[in-house]
Design a protein around this motif. Structure first.
Motif, PDB file in Angstrom:
ATOM      1  N   HIS A  51     126.489  70.339  35.339  1.00 20.25           N
ATOM      2  CA  HIS A  51     126.726  71.792  35.381  1.00 20.25           C
ATOM      3  C   HIS A  51     127.028  72.220  36.813  1.00 20.25           C
ATOM      4  N   ALA A  54     130.420  70.974  37.793  1.00 21.06           N
ATOM      5  CA  ALA A  54     131.496  71.771  37.204  1.00 21.06           C
ATOM      6  C   ALA A  54     131.704  73.057  37.994  1.00 21.06           C
ATOM      7  N   VAL A  57     133.626  72.122  41.114  1.00 19.54           N
ATOM      8  CA  VAL A  57     135.036  71.874  40.796  1.00 19.54           C
ATOM      9  C   VAL A  57     135.748  73.192  40.548  1.00 19.54           C
ATOM     10  N   SER A  58     135.089  74.132  39.825  1.00 24.56           N
ATOM     11  CA  SER A  58     135.689  75.439  39.563  1.00 24.56           C
ATOM     12  C   SER A  58     135.981  76.165  40.861  1.00 24.56           C
ATOM     13  N   LEU A 205     136.374  63.266  36.803  1.00 22.74           N
ATOM     14  CA  LEU A 205     137.099  64.530  36.678  1.00 22.74           C
ATOM     15  C   LEU A 205     138.321  64.259  35.816  1.00 22.74           C
ATOM     16  N   HIS A 241     130.319  71.939  26.285  1.00 18.50           N
ATOM     17  CA  HIS A 241     129.605  70.834  26.935  1.00 18.50           C
ATOM     18  C   HIS A 241     128.943  69.978  25.864  1.00 18.50           C
ATOM     19  N   ARG A 261     133.076  71.459  30.349  1.00 19.25           N
ATOM     20  CA  ARG A 261     134.397  71.973  30.690  1.00 19.25           C
ATOM     21  C   ARG A 261     134.297  72.906  31.902  1.00 19.25           C
ATOM     22  N   VAL A 262     135.321  72.880  32.745  1.00 12.44           N
ATOM     23  CA  VAL A 262     135.405  73.797  33.874  1.00 12.44           C
ATOM     24  C   VAL A 262     135.930  75.120  33.354  1.00 12.44           C
ATOM     25  N   GLN A 263     135.210  76.194  33.621  1.00 15.80           N
ATOM     26  CA  GLN A 263     135.525  77.501  33.055  1.00 15.80           C
ATOM     27  C   GLN A 263     136.946  77.932  33.416  1.00 15.80           C
ATOM     28  N   ARG A 265     139.739  76.587  33.087  1.00 15.43           N
ATOM     29  CA  ARG A 265     140.649  75.567  33.623  1.00 15.43           C
ATOM     30  C   ARG A 265     140.734  74.412  32.631  1.00 15.43           C
ATOM     31  N   VAL A 269     134.483  67.827  33.451  1.00 15.75           N
ATOM     32  CA  VAL A 269     133.677  67.027  34.389  1.00 15.75           C
ATOM     33  C   VAL A 269     132.661  66.232  33.573  1.00 15.75           C
TER      34      VAL A 269
END
Length: 745
Positions: A51, A54, A57-58, A205, A241, A261-263, A265, A269
């Motif tokens: 979390h 992610a 990354v976001s 990723l 997730h 999931r990346v919000q 996008r 991850v």
């Protein structure tokens, strides 16, 4: 044999077997529960970590999206030289090696600009086209109007594997090209590897179609490939997730995986924690416990068999039966224990077989005296053991108990738990006989040492965390706080002194301003969910505060605050925003920024027709001759000179801008056209009467000015009218001011 003795023996065996069956069932359930608990903890740790990953990354993608958008607008508004400087500034604002290339492609896919091509070279000479690349084709026909993230590709200019972040470039609704920011796949993987250096664990990723973008280890084995098609996140895009357990096809390691999931996008991850590493300690503990209990059970059965035999053969021998019952009681209480019985008067110390085997002696081989035991104590622990024994002999303690090291006959060191009690004393209270048990706890001691080391690693990690960390338990009491949090909260106390402090007491100690950082959401209105905020203190420093609850089965176990000083990042973002709205050469607002001001002024005039405003278009006469005669460096000085004269010649409420090349503009608010004409003439004369030292000689220039009054027609119309007036001024001989009357062509 008496029949009742046989029945008693049988009843005893039934009871023993039944108890052993229940005991082993409960033991097995306990072991299973331990394994499940550790597995649940590993999954929870993986979920919390993925979390956080992610979110990182976001944040990274948002930065790249913002960078791509700003660079694209800068390309449309500025020349290539200025744009190259803008690209260089942007690259220096990011980690070294993150961005491999910034490229601009035409609407046909031809590369017009590449940050990898030197300024004195031409991109066109390379004849590079990306028309066949997905990150270009996806923007044709507006198939993708925002940021697009590609599969890893091998760059045709860079020669490196990169992930392409691309955006379309539109001018007045027409596609004029595509901007591509190439991010190194190795850089992304190295960032993951810095967080998870152990090859047993892996961070991934991925695109939401399963394609690898980065892997913390063995990146070269996955570039250009995708994860197996049976992964749930490839089919059910409504799930954000989840978990899965697989053997990785890349390295053959079985892991617990958590993914998220990346919000907003198209990215996923995934974090995999090695099963063998995560479960090694508890499996070894379960194995040791099973072996220990098996030996204890066998010993118990053998003891029971021996006692049964004695009972049946010597049922009339009460004394012998009592002695056997005493030995059985010791066996039942201690399990697989060594026993000793010390005569304090004679020094005789009788020990059982297990005690002798612990120290590497065969049965009956060890001398049954106090000296044998004393000589086996590790020299560094002998003083401690003697003090504990003598304290009990003096009746200062209820029983003798201590943990220490013993030396086996073969030189090996073992850890033991030694317990005993005075059995009898004389009339003066002096001890006559002491009996006790000895337990080998070497394996347990190893496990406890490993747990202590794990706690030390966690403490070290918290102390080196680049920010503040505060953790509270479910009751709101401080359990962990690092030095960084104490400094950020302005507390001079040692972190250890804050442990156990209630939440309200901590808030009172740090003061109302910083106590606001530690606000806990109201579970009735907001629920116990993660929250991130940014705050600015009285000194102007910016802080990013993450709050998240620690949950298990809908039950809160505590909460964590993470506080980071993001002042430097905020300053860089402000600098980039300023760079995007300012002309790099003259420091005047650029075309995009000026058009925003002009649109705002036009909107004000539409709602307030009684107000007045005038737009000036200013162009340097014969500027190309200056560049051709004196060079571009001299031309830049002339541009800066004219920009300063325009800036200083306007009123405080007026706005000036460089629209591009040698073209400038000025917005005059609250002034009638006639007064604006006078101001424009004064500005023209001032420029004509001045000159600038370029280093190659003094240069004097003139300007032509077109003037148009603002009305409700809008900014674009006003710009066209002023441009027509400027054209008329140039056509009329230059170095003059013309006003738009509606009659110009």
């Amino acid at each position: 044999m008496p029949r009742n003795a046989v029945w008693r023996a049988l009843a005893g065996w039934v009871a023993i077997l039944l108890c052993l069956g229940v005991y082993w069932f409960e033991l097995n359930q306990t072991h299973r529960s331990q394994l499940d608990q550790v597995e649940a903890n590993v999954r929870l740790r993986a979920e919390q970590t993925v979390h956080a990953l992610a979110l990182q990354v976001s944040t990274m993608v948002e930065k790249l999206d913002y960078l791509t958008l700003q660079l694209g607008q800068s390309w449309l508004a500025e020349g290539e030289r200025t744009f190259r400087r803008t690209v260089s500034v942007a690259q220096h604002a990011l980690p070294e090696g993150a961005v491999v290339q910034v490229a601009i492609a035409s609407e046909r896919g031809e590369v017009l600009f590449s940050s990898l091509v030197p300024e004195d070279a031409t991109v066109a000479a390379t004849k590079v086209s990306i028309a066949d690349r997905s990150h270009f084709a996806v923007h044709l026909n507006r198939a993708e109007s925002g940021l697009y993230i590609s599969h890893p590709v091998l760059g045709r200019i860079s020669g490196k594997w990169t992930v392409q972040f691309s955006r379309p470039l539109h001018r007045e609704g027409r596609l004029e090209g595509v901007i591509v920011v190439s991010v190194s796949a190795e850089h992304l993987s190295r960032a993951l590897r810095d967080i998870f250096p152990d090859p047993a664990d892996v961070a991934l990723l991925l695109r939401d179609d399963g394609a690898y973008l980065a892997r913390s280890h063995l990146l070269e084995d996955v570039l250009g490939k995708s994860v197996p098609a049976d992964r749930r996140f490839l089919h059910d895009h409504l799930v954000s997730h989840g978990f899965y357990d697989v053997v990785a096809p890349v390295d053959g390691v079985e892991r617990y995986y958590a993914w998220r999931r990346v919000q907003d996008r198209p990215l996923v991850v995934s974090l995999g924690l090695s099963k063998s590493a995560a479960m090694a300690t508890v499996r070894e503990s379960v194995r040791s416990s099973g072996l220990y209990n098996l030996v204890a059970t066998v010993a118990l059965l053998l003891a029971a068999l021996w006692i049964t035999r004695l009972y049946l053969l010597k049922s009339r021998q009460t004394a012998a039966l009592a002695q056997a019952g005493e030995r059985l009681e010791f066996a039942l209480e201690g399990g697989d224990l060594g026993t000793w019985d010390w005569n304090c008067v004679t020094g005789e110390n009788r020990c059982n077989t297990r005690w002798a085997r612990m120290l590497g002696y065969a049965p009956g081989e060890a001398a049954p005296d106090f000296a044998t035991w004393d000589a086996s104590i590790h020299p560094d622990d002998r003083k401690q053991v003697h003090e504990a024994l003598h304290a009990h002999l003096r009746a200062e303690t209820r029983q003798y108990q201590t943990t220490y090291r013993m030396l086996r006959r073969d030189g090996e060191t073992i850890w033991v738990l030694d317990r005993g009690r005075v059995v009898s004393r004389d009339e003066a209270g002096r001890p006559l006989r002491v009996a006790g048990t000895l337990l080998d706890i070497t394996e347990r001691h190893v496990v406890e040492a490993a747990l202590d080391a794990e706690r030390l690693r966690l403490t070290t990690l918290l102390q080196r965390f680049p920010g503040g960390v505060l953790m509270e338990d479910a009751a709101g009491r401080v359990t962990i706080v690092n030095r960084g949090m104490c400094e950020l909260l302005g507390i001079g106390d040692d972190p250890a002194a804050l442990q156990g402090l209630p939440h309200d007491a901590l808030c009172a100690r740090v003061g109302p301003q910083r106590a606001a950082w530690l606000n806990v959401p109201d579970a009735r209105s907001e629920g116990e969910r993660r929250r991130s905020v940014e705050l600015t203190d009285a000194d102007g420093r910016s802080f990013e505060i993450d709050w998240l609850p620690i949950m298990r089965d809908q039950r809160q176990l505590g909460r964590v605050w993470l506080v980071r000083d993001v002042s430097d990042r905020k300053q860089r973002e402000t600098a980039l925003a300023t760079l995007a709205s300012t002309d790099a050469l003259t420091a005047l607002p650029n075309r995009r920024s000026f058009m925003s001001s002009l649109e705002a002024a036009s909107s004000t005039l539409r709602s307030n027709p009684e107000r007045q405003g005038v737009l000036l278009m200013i162009d340097i006469d014969y500027f190309k001759r200056v560049n051709d005669t004196y060079g571009h460096a001299a031309g830049d000085k002339v541009l800066c000179h004219v920009a300063d004269l325009i800036r200083n010649g306007l009123r405080q409420q007026d706005a000036a801008a460089r629209l591009g090349g040698e073209e400038f503009s000025a917005l005059l608010l609250g002034v009638a056209p006639a007064d604006a004409r006078l101001l424009a003439d004064r500005l023209r004369v001032r420029i004509a009467e001045s000159s600038v030292d370029t280093g190659e000689g003094r240069v004097a220039v003139t300007v032509s000015i077109g003037l148009a009054a603002l009305d409700s027609a809008g900014a674009e119309v006003a710009l066209k009218r002023a441009d027509r007036a400027l054209y008329a001024a140039k056509a009329g001989g230059r170095n003059q001011v013309r006003v738009y009357t509606g009659e110009q062509p």
